[in-house]
Enzyme design. Structure first.
Site, PDB file in Angstrom:
ATOM      1  CG  ASP A 169      -2.109   0.987   1.030  1.00 17.22           C
ATOM      2  OD1 ASP A 169      -2.533   1.190  -0.123  1.00 17.22           O
ATOM      3  OD2 ASP A 169      -2.571   1.560   2.039  1.00 17.22           O
ATOM      4  CG  ASP A 194      -0.736   0.460  -4.138  1.00 13.34           C
ATOM      5  OD1 ASP A 194      -1.108   0.106  -5.264  1.00 13.34           O
ATOM      6  OD2 ASP A 194      -1.505   0.472  -3.162  1.00 13.34           O
ATOM      7  CG  ASP A 198      -4.104   5.107  -4.849  1.00 11.93           C
ATOM      8  OD1 ASP A 198      -3.644   5.259  -5.999  1.00 11.93           O
ATOM      9  OD2 ASP A 198      -4.205   4.000  -4.295  1.00 11.93           O
ATOM     10  NE  ARG A 249      -5.101   0.745 -11.320  1.00  6.94           N
ATOM     11  CZ  ARG A 249      -5.221   0.156 -10.140  1.00  6.94           C
ATOM     12  NH1 ARG A 249      -4.842   0.816  -9.051  1.00  6.94           N
ATOM     13  NH2 ARG A 249      -5.706  -1.058 -10.037  1.00  6.94           N
TER      14      ARG A 249
END
Length: 381
Positions: A169, A194, A198, A249
């Site tokens: 994470d 990760d 985010d 992404r």
């Protein structure tokens, strides 16, 4: 275009756009390798005008001119506008004069650096509300772990490098849960275990601008997973960023409303932009340049926890350029109600025609910049 180094952006003309009808000079004459699909074309009048409209002409005129200056959904972010200066005087991970010490304080602070170098973080560095972490004037690199913006509001992160985050994470900048009014500007992010950024768990009203993303797989996630239906509140603007060979992404979106404009995404490994469950993505005047993987837009079907049927999201492309060989990948919109327009939420933003000149600017003027720290005109605060 003049010199694009040292002072960041060189702005020749300020042009604001209401968003209802996008109209700008046609610069395709100098870009023979780019094309626009006719069904996604904006209104582009023919012109020989090569002047570019770039944002943030005046944010380096004084130290706190950044406050409230963001375009897009993060436009209200003031950071540490009303607080005193906090001077980072050590590269230590913690202790007096450290970045961690300043970020954990509860009062409003405008954090500046009196040192340059690498700060090795042993754990996530949590940033509390009403903070500006302002790296102008120095070269600060955060390694080992990243920044965590947890249940906070009014945070500006400017002109910082983040790289080499390790562990489960491990994100470069993690914005969750319930954070709002965030602006990430002119940061370089690369090589985390990760994500690089985010934005999840009901965090909203975020702008990411002029950032450089490289050497990474899962670059930016917006919306946690199909069970987090409260992420329907998320609203994010991403503009004038350079996604430089990152794999996927750019971003991947669940539930949220996302406005992308004047970004340059090249040589992705899987896809450029992905719309998943109930997402609404408005892609405007971006440059998409495929490498071995050709399709720019991807859709993934998932079922929201409170719905009977699975769904993907909606992508509306207006004025985007797809370099020759790039496949668009757009699906027809399921209904007009599934898409949004940014003008419903903010009246103005700076957008320009995608072109080779804009591509050059984004290659050289995104991420950390060698900028002098502006003078602080609120020294008596």
């Amino acid at each position: 275009m003049g010199n694009h180094h040292g002072r960041g952006w060189t702005v020749h003309r300020k042009h604001r756009n209401s968003g209802a009808t996008v109209s700008y000079p046609d610069k395709t004459g100098g870009s023979p390798h780019m094309h626009r699909p006719p069904d996604t074309a904006a209104n582009v009048p023919a012109s020989s005008d090569m002047v570019h409209s770039l944002p943030y002409a005046h944010v380096d005129a004084s130290l706190r001119a950044l406050a409230g200056a963001a375009e897009g959904f993060g436009r209200s972010t003031v950071g540490g506008l009303h607080g005193p200066l906090y001077h980072v005087t050590t590269l230590a991970d913690d202790g007096p004069g450290s970045l961690r010490d300043g970020c954990r304080k509860k009062e409003s602070l405008w954090i500046v650096f009196d040192v340059s170098g690498t700060i090795e973080l042993s754990s996530y560095l949590s940033v509390s509300s009403y903070k500006t972490v302002d790296g102008r004037g120095q070269r600060i690199k955060l390694k080992g772990k990243g920044l965590r913006l947890k249940q906070c509001e009014h945070v500006i992160i400017c002109n910082i490098e983040l790289e080499g985050g390790r562990g489960p994470d491990a994100d470069g900048i993690q914005i969750k849960p319930n954070s709002k009014h965030i602006w990430i500007d002119r940061c370089s992010l690369r090589d985390f275990d990760d994500g690089l950024i985010d934005i999840t768990r009901q965090s909203t009203d975020v702008t990411v601008s002029r950032c450089h993303f490289s050497e990474h797989d899962k670059t930016m996630l917006i919306g946690a997973d199909p069970s987090h239906i409260a992420d329907r509140c998320i609203r994010v603007t991403i503009h004038h960023c350079f996604f430089d060979g990152t794999r996927q992404r750019h971003p991947r979106v669940r539930f949220a409303k996302v406005h992308l404009y004047n970004n340059y995404t090249r040589n992705w490994g899987i896809y450029a932009v992905c719309a998943s469950v109930e997402s609404q993505i408005y892609s405007q005047c971006n440059i998409y340049e495929a490498g071995q993987k050709k399709v720019a837009f991807k859709y993934l079907t998932e079922k929201a926890a409170d719905r009977e049927e699975a769904s993907s999201g909606c992508i509306k492309s207006e004025g985007d350029f797809f370099v020759t060989g790039t496949q668009v990948g757009l699906l027809p919109s399921t209904s007009e109600s599934s898409s949004f327009h940014p003008s419903e939420y903010y009246p103005t933003w700076t957008v320009d025609a995608p072109s080779d000149d804009l591509k050059h600017i984004l290659q050289h003027c995104t991420g950390w910049q060698s900028i002098a720290r502006p003078a602080d005109h609120m020294a008596n605060v």
